[in-house]
Scaffold this motif. Structure first.
Motif, PDB file in Angstrom:
ATOM      1  N   THR A  77       0.808  -1.230   0.000  1.00 15.77           N
ATOM      2  CA  THR A  77       0.000   0.000   0.000  1.00 15.77           C
ATOM      3  C   THR A  77       0.836   1.271   0.000  1.00 15.77           C
ATOM      4  O   THR A  77       0.291   2.358  -0.144  1.00 15.77           O
ATOM      5  CB  THR A  77      -0.947   0.022   1.223  1.00 15.77           C
ATOM      6  OG1 THR A  77      -0.155  -0.024   2.425  1.00 15.77           O
ATOM      7  CG2 THR A  77      -1.917  -1.144   1.190  1.00 15.77           C
ATOM      8  N   ILE A  78       2.142   1.145   0.142  1.00 14.56           N
ATOM      9  CA  ILE A  78       3.016   2.328   0.111  1.00 14.56           C
ATOM     10  C   ILE A  78       3.294   2.666  -1.344  1.00 14.56           C
ATOM     11  O   ILE A  78       3.796   1.833  -2.092  1.00 14.56           O
ATOM     12  CB  ILE A  78       4.331   2.069   0.870  1.00 14.56           C
ATOM     13  CG1 ILE A  78       4.054   1.755   2.333  1.00 14.56           C
ATOM     14  CG2 ILE A  78       5.263   3.279   0.744  1.00 14.56           C
ATOM     15  CD1 ILE A  78       5.284   1.338   3.121  1.00 14.56           C
ATOM     16  N   HIS A 116       1.277   3.000   7.158  1.00 12.28           N
ATOM     17  CA  HIS A 116       0.939   2.001   6.133  1.00 12.28           C
ATOM     18  C   HIS A 116       1.171   0.584   6.668  1.00 12.28           C
ATOM     19  O   HIS A 116       0.372  -0.324   6.412  1.00 12.28           O
ATOM     20  CB  HIS A 116       1.759   2.216   4.861  1.00 12.28           C
ATOM     21  CG  HIS A 116       1.221   3.272   3.959  1.00 12.28           C
ATOM     22  ND1 HIS A 116       0.201   3.044   3.068  1.00 12.28           N
ATOM     23  CD2 HIS A 116       1.559   4.577   3.809  1.00 12.28           C
ATOM     24  CE1 HIS A 116      -0.065   4.156   2.406  1.00 12.28           C
ATOM     25  NE2 HIS A 116       0.743   5.098   2.830  1.00 12.28           N
ATOM     26  N   GLU A 138       4.627   8.052   7.907  1.00 11.45           N
ATOM     27  CA  GLU A 138       3.666   7.520   6.933  1.00 11.45           C
ATOM     28  C   GLU A 138       3.950   6.054   6.613  1.00 11.45           C
ATOM     29  O   GLU A 138       3.016   5.255   6.464  1.00 11.45           O
ATOM     30  CB  GLU A 138       3.691   8.362   5.652  1.00 11.45           C
ATOM     31  CG  GLU A 138       3.093   9.738   5.831  1.00 11.45           C
ATOM     32  CD  GLU A 138       3.308  10.612   4.601  1.00 11.45           C
ATOM     33  OE1 GLU A 138       2.304  11.144   4.110  1.00 11.45           O
ATOM     34  OE2 GLU A 138       4.461  10.739   4.158  1.00 11.45           O
ATOM     35  N   TYR A 150      -1.693  -2.182   7.080  1.00 11.69           N
ATOM     36  CA  TYR A 150      -1.540  -3.431   6.342  1.00 11.69           C
ATOM     37  C   TYR A 150      -1.641  -4.639   7.283  1.00 11.69           C
ATOM     38  O   TYR A 150      -2.302  -5.625   6.977  1.00 11.69           O
ATOM     39  CB  TYR A 150      -0.198  -3.419   5.606  1.00 11.69           C
ATOM     40  CG  TYR A 150       0.031  -4.594   4.695  1.00 11.69           C
ATOM     41  CD1 TYR A 150      -0.864  -4.911   3.681  1.00 11.69           C
ATOM     42  CD2 TYR A 150       1.155  -5.387   4.837  1.00 11.69           C
ATOM     43  CE1 TYR A 150      -0.646  -5.992   2.833  1.00 11.69           C
ATOM     44  CE2 TYR A 150       1.383  -6.469   4.000  1.00 11.69           C
ATOM     45  CZ  TYR A 150       0.477  -6.767   2.996  1.00 11.69           C
ATOM     46  OH  TYR A 150       0.697  -7.830   2.169  1.00 11.69           O
TER      47      TYR A 150
END
Length: 100
Positions: free
Chosen positions: A21-22, A36, A32, A40
């Motif tokens: 998802t990064i 993530h 951040e 996840y």
């Protein structure tokens, strides 16, 4: 201290590669990246807990650990909570490297 910083940077690089998802071509802060990673892990946990094949084979999973979010409860993104992250790294006695 420089070696510890290099090790930690390597850990963040590995996390960037492991968590789908990064965004790969966008600059993201360490905070951040960690957000993530947390999201996840929670998504994977929910997928495991609700997978039909697993539900047929096993008794219901135990309740989530205290401090974790119950399924369906939205979390405030860490990036919203930390709009002005502290620049630089702070190493305290007792800090350890967990990603080796």
């Amino acid at each position: 201290a420089l070696c510890l910083q290099c090790d930690m940077n390597d850990c963040y690089s590995r996390l960037r590669k492991l968590v789908p998802t990064i965004p790969p071509n966008k600059r993201v802060s360490k905070v951040e990246i960690l957000q993530h990673v947390i999201d996840y892990i929670l998504d994977l946990q929910l997928a495991l807990e609700t997978h039909p094949a697993l539900l047929r084979q096993q008794p219901p999973p135990p309740a989530l650990h205290p401090g974790s979010c119950p399924a369906g409860t939205p979390r405030t993104p860490l990036t919203a909570l930390n709009t002005d992250p502290v620049r630089g790294s702070v190493n305290k006695p007792g800090d350890s490297i967990l990603c080796r």
